[in-house]
Design a protein around this motif. Sequence first.
Motif, PDB file in Angstrom:
ATOM      1  N   ALA A  31      52.704  71.857  85.918  1.00 27.88           N
ATOM      2  CA  ALA A  31      53.799  72.248  85.031  1.00 27.88           C
ATOM      3  C   ALA A  31      53.920  71.280  83.868  1.00 27.88           C
ATOM      4  O   ALA A  31      53.628  70.086  84.005  1.00 27.88           O
ATOM      5  CB  ALA A  31      55.122  72.288  85.804  1.00 27.88           C
ATOM      6  N   GLN A  39      61.436  75.540  89.133  1.00 26.14           N
ATOM      7  CA  GLN A  39      61.837  76.649  88.273  1.00 26.14           C
ATOM      8  C   GLN A  39      60.620  77.439  87.759  1.00 26.14           C
ATOM      9  O   GLN A  39      60.751  78.603  87.392  1.00 26.14           O
ATOM     10  CB  GLN A  39      62.646  76.133  87.077  1.00 26.14           C
ATOM     11  CG  GLN A  39      63.873  75.342  87.444  1.00 26.14           C
ATOM     12  CD  GLN A  39      64.874  76.170  88.242  1.00 26.14           C
ATOM     13  OE1 GLN A  39      65.092  77.338  87.969  1.00 26.14           O
ATOM     14  NE2 GLN A  39      65.462  75.561  89.255  1.00 26.14           N
ATOM     15  N   VAL A  40      59.460  76.788  87.745  1.00 23.78           N
ATOM     16  CA  VAL A  40      58.245  77.425  87.243  1.00 23.78           C
ATOM     17  C   VAL A  40      57.447  78.079  88.369  1.00 23.78           C
ATOM     18  O   VAL A  40      56.899  79.164  88.192  1.00 23.78           O
ATOM     19  CB  VAL A  40      57.362  76.398  86.480  1.00 23.78           C
ATOM     20  CG1 VAL A  40      56.039  77.012  86.035  1.00 23.78           C
ATOM     21  CG2 VAL A  40      58.115  75.830  85.288  1.00 23.78           C
ATOM     22  N   PHE A  41      57.424  77.450  89.546  1.00 26.02           N
ATOM     23  CA  PHE A  41      56.611  77.939  90.659  1.00 26.02           C
ATOM     24  C   PHE A  41      57.456  78.205  91.895  1.00 26.02           C
ATOM     25  O   PHE A  41      58.479  77.568  92.117  1.00 26.02           O
ATOM     26  CB  PHE A  41      55.531  76.912  91.033  1.00 26.02           C
ATOM     27  CG  PHE A  41      54.598  76.574  89.918  1.00 26.02           C
ATOM     28  CD1 PHE A  41      53.637  77.476  89.492  1.00 26.02           C
ATOM     29  CD2 PHE A  41      54.672  75.341  89.282  1.00 26.02           C
ATOM     30  CE1 PHE A  41      52.772  77.162  88.458  1.00 26.02           C
ATOM     31  CE2 PHE A  41      53.815  75.019  88.254  1.00 26.02           C
ATOM     32  CZ  PHE A  41      52.864  75.930  87.828  1.00 26.02           C
ATOM     33  N   PHE A  50      54.106  82.143  90.123  1.00 29.90           N
ATOM     34  CA  PHE A  50      55.080  81.838  89.082  1.00 29.90           C
ATOM     35  C   PHE A  50      56.392  82.526  89.410  1.00 29.90           C
ATOM     36  O   PHE A  50      56.400  83.634  89.937  1.00 29.90           O
ATOM     37  CB  PHE A  50      54.578  82.335  87.720  1.00 29.90           C
ATOM     38  CG  PHE A  50      53.433  81.537  87.191  1.00 29.90           C
ATOM     39  CD1 PHE A  50      53.654  80.423  86.407  1.00 29.90           C
ATOM     40  CD2 PHE A  50      52.124  81.880  87.494  1.00 29.90           C
ATOM     41  CE1 PHE A  50      52.605  79.667  85.932  1.00 29.90           C
ATOM     42  CE2 PHE A  50      51.067  81.134  87.023  1.00 29.90           C
ATOM     43  CZ  PHE A  50      51.308  80.021  86.241  1.00 29.90           C
ATOM     44  N   THR A  51      57.496  81.864  89.112  1.00 30.44           N
ATOM     45  CA  THR A  51      58.791  82.503  89.288  1.00 30.44           C
ATOM     46  C   THR A  51      58.943  83.574  88.211  1.00 30.44           C
ATOM     47  O   THR A  51      58.245  83.564  87.190  1.00 30.44           O
ATOM     48  CB  THR A  51      59.951  81.485  89.184  1.00 30.44           C
ATOM     49  OG1 THR A  51      59.930  80.906  87.880  1.00 30.44           O
ATOM     50  CG2 THR A  51      59.842  80.414  90.252  1.00 30.44           C
ATOM     51  N   SER A  54      59.786  81.966  84.798  1.00 33.70           N
ATOM     52  CA  SER A  54      59.170  80.640  84.644  1.00 33.70           C
ATOM     53  C   SER A  54      59.030  80.208  83.194  1.00 33.70           C
ATOM     54  O   SER A  54      59.180  79.024  82.884  1.00 33.70           O
ATOM     55  CB  SER A  54      57.806  80.601  85.326  1.00 33.70           C
ATOM     56  OG  SER A  54      56.907  81.501  84.702  1.00 33.70           O
ATOM     57  N   TYR A  57      61.403  77.767  81.496  1.00 37.85           N
ATOM     58  CA  TYR A  57      61.476  76.365  81.923  1.00 37.85           C
ATOM     59  C   TYR A  57      60.247  75.544  81.564  1.00 37.85           C
ATOM     60  O   TYR A  57      60.158  74.381  81.923  1.00 37.85           O
ATOM     61  CB  TYR A  57      61.723  76.308  83.428  1.00 37.85           C
ATOM     62  CG  TYR A  57      62.963  77.058  83.816  1.00 37.85           C
ATOM     63  CD1 TYR A  57      64.223  76.507  83.615  1.00 37.85           C
ATOM     64  CD2 TYR A  57      62.893  78.349  84.343  1.00 37.85           C
ATOM     65  CE1 TYR A  57      65.377  77.201  83.943  1.00 37.85           C
ATOM     66  CE2 TYR A  57      64.046  79.043  84.671  1.00 37.85           C
ATOM     67  CZ  TYR A  57      65.272  78.470  84.462  1.00 37.85           C
ATOM     68  OH  TYR A  57      66.416  79.157  84.775  1.00 37.85           O
ATOM     69  N   LYS A  71      50.767  82.396  83.590  1.00 36.98           N
ATOM     70  CA  LYS A  71      51.757  83.470  83.723  1.00 36.98           C
ATOM     71  C   LYS A  71      51.200  84.796  83.199  1.00 36.98           C
ATOM     72  O   LYS A  71      51.443  85.839  83.789  1.00 36.98           O
ATOM     73  CB  LYS A  71      53.035  83.074  82.972  1.00 36.98           C
ATOM     74  CG  LYS A  71      54.129  84.104  83.011  1.00 36.98           C
ATOM     75  CD  LYS A  71      54.808  84.179  84.351  1.00 36.98           C
ATOM     76  CE  LYS A  71      56.036  85.088  84.262  1.00 36.98           C
ATOM     77  NZ  LYS A  71      56.769  85.149  85.483  1.00 36.98           N
TER      78      LYS A  71
END
Length: 133
Positions: A31, A39-41, A50-51, A54, A57, A71
Amino acid sequence: MINIRNIQVLTVAIVMASSPASAIELTGAWASEADMCSQVFSKRGSHVAFTEMSELYGSGFIIEGNSIRGKSANCTIKSKKENAGSVEISAACATSIMNQDMKFVLKVIDDNNISRSFPDISDMSVKFTRCAM
């Protein structure tokens, strides 16, 4: 009398001694902001993804074997060349609308920090931190 077996063993020992002790290990989720990893993963079992939001963030990517996932793009590493604490990578990347060959360099800062730069874009690098997943 010269023993062929001894020469073979000696040759292997010399080659191993002149080779790097270990390859640079890049496997993991990376990240652009260390404090934003969660927040990213996300992780479900052994799968890292990935969230949904993501990109709000920071940026990131996941390296697994010869695969690099972002992403919006998936890349397959075609070649890697290690050179004095960095890895030059050539990859075939695909998004939902196009395919593109990419070349970039990952410079190792330490075991959990790297910087990414592109040979064609001078003076631009982005630092990434390996997320503990």
